[in-house]
Design a protein around this motif. Structure first.
Motif, short mmCIF file in Angstrom:
data_model
loop_
_atom_site.label_atom_id
_atom_site.label_comp_id
_atom_site.label_asym_id
_atom_site.label_seq_id
_atom_site.Cartn_x
_atom_site.Cartn_y
_atom_site.Cartn_z
N THR A 277 1.04 -1.50 0.16
CA THR A 277 -0.06 -0.09 0.00
C THR A 277 0.62 1.83 -0.16
N PRO A 278 0.57 2.04 -0.04
CA PRO A 278 1.56 3.57 -0.34
C PRO A 278 1.92 4.55 1.97
N THR A 279 1.72 3.59 2.27
CA THR A 279 1.83 3.77 3.46
C THR A 279 2.71 2.36 3.81
N GLY A 280 3.10 1.10 3.19
CA GLY A 280 3.76 -0.01 3.51
C GLY A 280 2.72 -1.41 3.17
N ASP A 315 3.51 -0.38 9.44
CA ASP A 315 2.90 0.31 8.43
C ASP A 315 0.69 -0.30 8.50
N VAL A 316 0.51 -1.51 9.63
CA VAL A 316 -1.20 -1.12 9.46
C VAL A 316 -1.36 -0.19 10.34
N LEU A 317 -0.20 -0.05 10.99
CA LEU A 317 -1.26 1.83 12.29
C LEU A 317 -1.00 2.76 10.86
N LEU A 318 -0.15 3.24 10.60
CA LEU A 318 -0.08 4.31 8.63
C LEU A 318 -0.93 3.94 7.73
N LEU A 320 -4.43 2.58 8.09
CA LEU A 320 -5.99 2.56 8.66
C LEU A 320 -5.39 3.98 9.14
N ALA A 321 -5.07 4.58 9.76
CA ALA A 321 -4.51 6.55 10.40
C ALA A 321 -5.05 6.54 8.84
N ASP A 322 -4.53 6.53 7.76
CA ASP A 322 -4.65 7.61 6.53
C ASP A 322 -6.66 6.89 6.04
N GLN A 323 -6.96 5.67 6.28
CA GLN A 323 -8.65 5.50 5.86
C GLN A 323 -9.61 5.43 6.83
N GLN A 324 -9.07 6.52 8.32
CA GLN A 324 -10.35 6.60 9.33
C GLN A 324 -10.90 7.72 9.07
N ALA A 325 -12.57 7.38 9.06
CA ALA A 325 -13.56 8.21 8.89
C ALA A 325 -13.01 9.57 8.74
N THR A 326 -13.93 10.49 8.57
CA THR A 326 -13.58 11.97 8.78
C THR A 326 -15.15 12.96 8.82
N SER A 327 -16.18 11.80 8.31
CA SER A 327 -17.42 12.62 8.42
C SER A 327 -18.58 11.71 8.86
N LEU A 328 -19.80 12.04 9.06
CA LEU A 328 -21.02 10.95 9.18
C LEU A 328 -21.82 10.17 8.16
N ASN A 329 -21.40 9.26 7.82
CA ASN A 329 -21.97 8.65 6.68
C ASN A 329 -23.84 7.10 7.01
N GLU A 330 -24.36 7.93 7.56
CA GLU A 330 -25.27 6.31 7.42
C GLU A 330 -24.99 4.77 6.78
N SER A 331 -24.72 5.36 5.30
CA SER A 331 -24.55 4.37 4.80
C SER A 331 -23.44 3.08 4.63
N ILE A 332 -22.77 3.69 5.05
CA ILE A 332 -21.56 2.98 5.41
C ILE A 332 -21.17 3.20 6.66
N ILE A 386 4.21 8.06 16.13
CA ILE A 386 3.31 8.27 17.14
C ILE A 386 3.00 9.54 16.49
N LYS A 387 3.52 10.92 16.05
CA LYS A 387 3.62 11.17 16.21
C LYS A 387 3.11 11.93 14.83
N ARG A 388 3.11 11.18 13.81
CA ARG A 388 2.61 11.12 12.36
C ARG A 388 1.34 10.56 12.52
N ILE A 389 0.81 9.95 13.21
CA ILE A 389 -0.76 8.99 14.30
C ILE A 389 -0.82 9.92 15.32
N TRP A 390 -1.23 10.75 15.92
CA TRP A 390 -1.34 11.00 16.96
C TRP A 390 -2.50 12.14 16.75
N LYS A 391 -3.14 12.62 15.77
CA LYS A 391 -3.99 13.12 15.23
C LYS A 391 -5.29 12.25 15.41
N PRO A 392 -5.13 11.41 14.50
CA PRO A 392 -5.73 10.12 14.29
C PRO A 392 -6.01 9.12 15.89
N ILE A 393 -5.18 9.33 16.23
CA ILE A 393 -5.34 8.54 18.13
C ILE A 393 -6.05 9.06 18.69
N GLU A 394 -5.76 10.46 18.53
CA GLU A 394 -6.88 11.71 19.61
C GLU A 394 -7.85 11.61 19.00
#
Length: 718
Positions: A277-280, A315-318, A320-332, A386-394
């Motif tokens: 994947t683009p992140t590993g 690689d898994v963390l990077l 999934l952080a890249d694929q994290q949901a950013t909005s409400l969408n009940e259909s998915i 961890i710094k790179r994915i801190w926002k997704p962790i929060e």
């Protein structure tokens, strides 16, 4: 029946099948290397959730060859098949004796390609006329159709086309407008082409003469210029990929050759599932039904292998952080901060017949993501990642409080919002897997017991990581949340009658007083009170839960118990491994060893010693192996990774980069596994060799290592 369940008559696991897989492409062939429309026609070559080839038949002089033997090579990259001719008369009146011609087929897949090399050698002492024919066809069915989902409409078949004397193409235009094409290119001109999709080669063979046919199937979706890789290009590239992927893992060998083979087979299978994947790298969940990225599966696979292969966790963390949901969408079933459940690439997902193109209907992947981040940092000290994915962790921790706790009672629940999504959204996602003691299905927003453990661990890890960045207020809040959750959980989920945690609380906060393996996973996260853990370990090893091979997902005393079901009485290796490691964390290594031994014994009966996704929950019978589940994935990432966590469960090896400490907590080794050697394991940026030895005196375990770094220390707690 749940609309997304896999029909049990879609069985593909029998004595005629072999599986080859590489990233988005996999093949299921019979032992002769053919693909035939048998049973529910599950055999085929699949690419991006679509079956491109549903028939591949080799014949010699219009005769079905005789199978001699077939094997998947140890590195999992090639299917090697030995065949010979049946006895039959020739056109000139002579007789071709059976066994005159040796036919050797070598097949491999590489992302978007299937390749085969066919060698023929004449062992009869006269020249023989050989007509070799290959028949190809493709139905371009979506993987969910193969699984049993009915469709009212399908795309249009564009037929077979002879491009030139080396090339044949067949294709389909889907309802989504995409043209899916299989282009077959041969290394020499064929003698004849017959519709639909049959090519023939006239190959007269002199005594001891060897001839070879090679061809490549290139699979494309709306691509004008497919890959030009041939058999040898792909074989070399696969070997290079295998070498690079093997760099993720140290070499582990034991004094027991069967256990060592189990480890090596598991590593080869896991490597074959690791897609770029683009992140590993990311471990696809399993072949055939889940050959794509799943959030929960990828995280648990990473947790199982973290102690030996920390790069995979990164690689898994990077990813999934890249694929994290950013909005409400009940259909998915998406909400801000939520971690992915799965991604699909087939026609049905593209047409929104299913919500799985990018789907978020899982309740546990989000806390598990934070848990993995914390465990990864503890293991490696990699603060940069961890710094790179801190926002997704929060955002994940914010999702737990804002969206995960639906009724704001302090527990994380799920309730499906997508009309076509999953009803149950824990790891047991069958429609009938969450119920009350009387068998009635649970309703409303459901709080699973193991999910509360994941949340507890996520809060604790989040608190520790926040402190590293100077977010003391957040750290204190999350730590306090974890303490309160543990106290309330042990009050509300424990049942003295069961001597176990209940399966779940339903939408009315009524306990599902059911004895299940979910309760065992509570130990893995550390949320269980010690005295309750002691009772639970005893409960889990009673005959109603422990089959002899592993833990049943459901007690045989429960009303919905069925050893042949998907989640209500079967045995899942990854589940057993998580519980075993939990037992070890609480100091119950002997009990963890019973679970490891059960699965090791099971591995000795499974083809290739490849641990399947699950097997039936029947009790262990002397001299027999476990009963196969007919539609289990194999290989399956978290199942083949289970052996690594099982080893950890009895050694309780804990690597703390912050303390510069390699600790073994009450390690034990069984009589059948007297020595383990781990070579070139990453530790603090260096490579270390570790040897664990069982001594005869008092069965004590000793540890040797060769790390030349005075800052690190080896600690053994006995």
């Amino acid at each position: 029946m749940e609309k997304h369940n896999i029909a049990t008559d879609a069985s593909y696991v029998d004595d005629r099948t072999h599986v080859l897989n590489h990233r988005d492409t996999f093949g299921i062939m019979n032992r002769s290397g053919d693909i035939l429309p048998l049973g529910k026609e599950v055999h085929g070559i699949y690419h991006k959730d679509t079956r491109f080839v549903n028939q591949l038949r080799l014949r010699i002089n219009q005769q079905l060859p005789v199978l001699l033997s077939s094997n998947i090579k140890e590195a999992n990259e090639i299917l090697s098949v030995d065949l010979t001719n049946p006895g039959h008369p020739l056109p000139d009146g002579r007789q071709m004796e059976q066994g005159s011609i040796h036919i050797h087929r070598s097949q491999l897949v590489r992302n978007g390609n299937f390749h085969e090399k066919i060698e023929l050698k004449n062992y009869q002492n006269e020249t023989l006329p050989i007509n070799l024919s290959l028949h190809f066809d493709g139905d371009f069915k979506d993987i969910f159709e193969i699984r049993g989902t009915r469709r009212d409409h399908r795309g249009s078949d564009r037929g077979h086309e002879r491009i030139d004397d080396h090339t044949v193409v067949f294709s389909n235009q889907g309802l989504d407008g995409a043209i899916r094409k299989c282009k077959i290119v041969f290394n020499q001109p064929f003698s004849d082409f017959q519709t639909p999709g049959k090519v023939c080669f006239d190959l007269p063979l002199a005594p001891k003469e060897l001839k070879c046919i090679e061809y490549s199937c290139h699979f494309t979706v709306d691509e004008v210029d497919p890959s030009k890789e041939n058999y040898w290009d792909s074989r070399s590239a696969n070997a290079n990929d295998l070498g690079r992927s093997n760099d993720y893992f140290p070499d582990i060998r034991t004094a027991n050759e069967h256990f060592t083979h189990w480890i090596h087979r598991s590593k080869a299978d896991l490597v074959s599932l690791m897609a770029d994947t683009p992140t590993g790298k990311y471990p696809y969940a399993g072949v055939p039904w889940y050959n794509t990225a799943f959030g929960r599966d990828g995280i648990i696979t990473a947790l199982q292998t973290l102690w030996v292969a920390p790069r995979l966790s990164k690689d898994v963390l990077l990813f999934l952080a890249d694929q994290q949901a950013t909005s409400l969408n009940e259909s998915i079933d998406a909400e801000p901060g939520k971690i992915l459940h799965e991604i699909r690439g087939g026609e049905m997902a593209a047409m929104a017949e299913l919500p799985f193109k990018k789907y978020y209907g899982t309740v546990d992947a989000t806390p598990l993501f934070v848990m993995l981040a914390g465990e990864y940092h503890k293991r490696t000290g990699d603060l940069k990642t961890i710094k790179r994915i801190w926002k997704p962790i929060e955002k994940a921790l914010d999702w737990i409080d804002r969206y995960g706790d639906i009724d704001q009672d302090g527990y994380v629940e799920y309730q499906a919002k997508s009309k076509n999504g999953l009803t149950n959204q824990g790891w047991k996602d069958s429609h009938d897997s969450i119920f009350h003691a009387n068998g009635q299905l649970a309703g409303g927003s459901i709080a699973l017991c193991e999910v509360q453990g994941y949340v507890y661990s996520a809060k604790r890890h989040g608190a520790r990581l926040a402190k590293l960045f100077g977010y003391d207020e957040k750290s204190a809040r999350w730590e306090a949340d974890a303490i309160r959750l543990k106290e309330r959980f042990n009050r509300d989920f424990w049942d003295d009658t069961l001597n176990s945690y209940v399966l779940a609380l339903d939408g009315n906060k009524e306990a599902c007083k059911v004895k299940s393996s979910n309760a065992g996973q509570v130990l893995f996260t550390g949320i269980a009170d010690p005295e309750k853990a002691d009772k639970l370990v005893k409960t889990l090893l009673q005959p109603d839960m422990f089959s002899g091979w592993g833990l049943r997902t459901l007690s045989s005393d429960e009303i919905r118990y069925n050893p042949m079901s998907y989640h209500n009485g079967s045995v899942w290796p990854h589940d057993v491994a998580l519980v075993a490691d939990g037992m070890g964390k609480y100091g119950y290594q002997e009990q963890a060893l019973r679970l490891m031994t059960g699965l090791f014994d099971a591995s000795l009966f499974t083809p290739l010693q490849r641990m399947p996704e699950l097997f039936c929950g029947f009790g262990k019978r002397t001299g027999e192996g476990p009963t196969a589940y007919p539609v289990a994935c194999s290989p399956q990432a978290w199942s083949v990774a289970a052996v690594f966590l099982l080893l950890k469960s009895i050694l309780q090896i804990d690597i703390d980069h912050g303390k510069k400490e390699l600790c073994f907590f009450k390690p034990i080794l069984p009589e059948y596994l007297r020595r383990i050697r781990i070579k070139d394991m990453e530790l603090g940026g260096k490579k270390v060799d570790i040897e664990v030895i069982r001594h005869d005196k008092n069965n004590m375990v000793g540890v040797n290592w060769n790390l030349d770094d005075p800052n690190w220390r080896l600690k053994i707690i006995k």
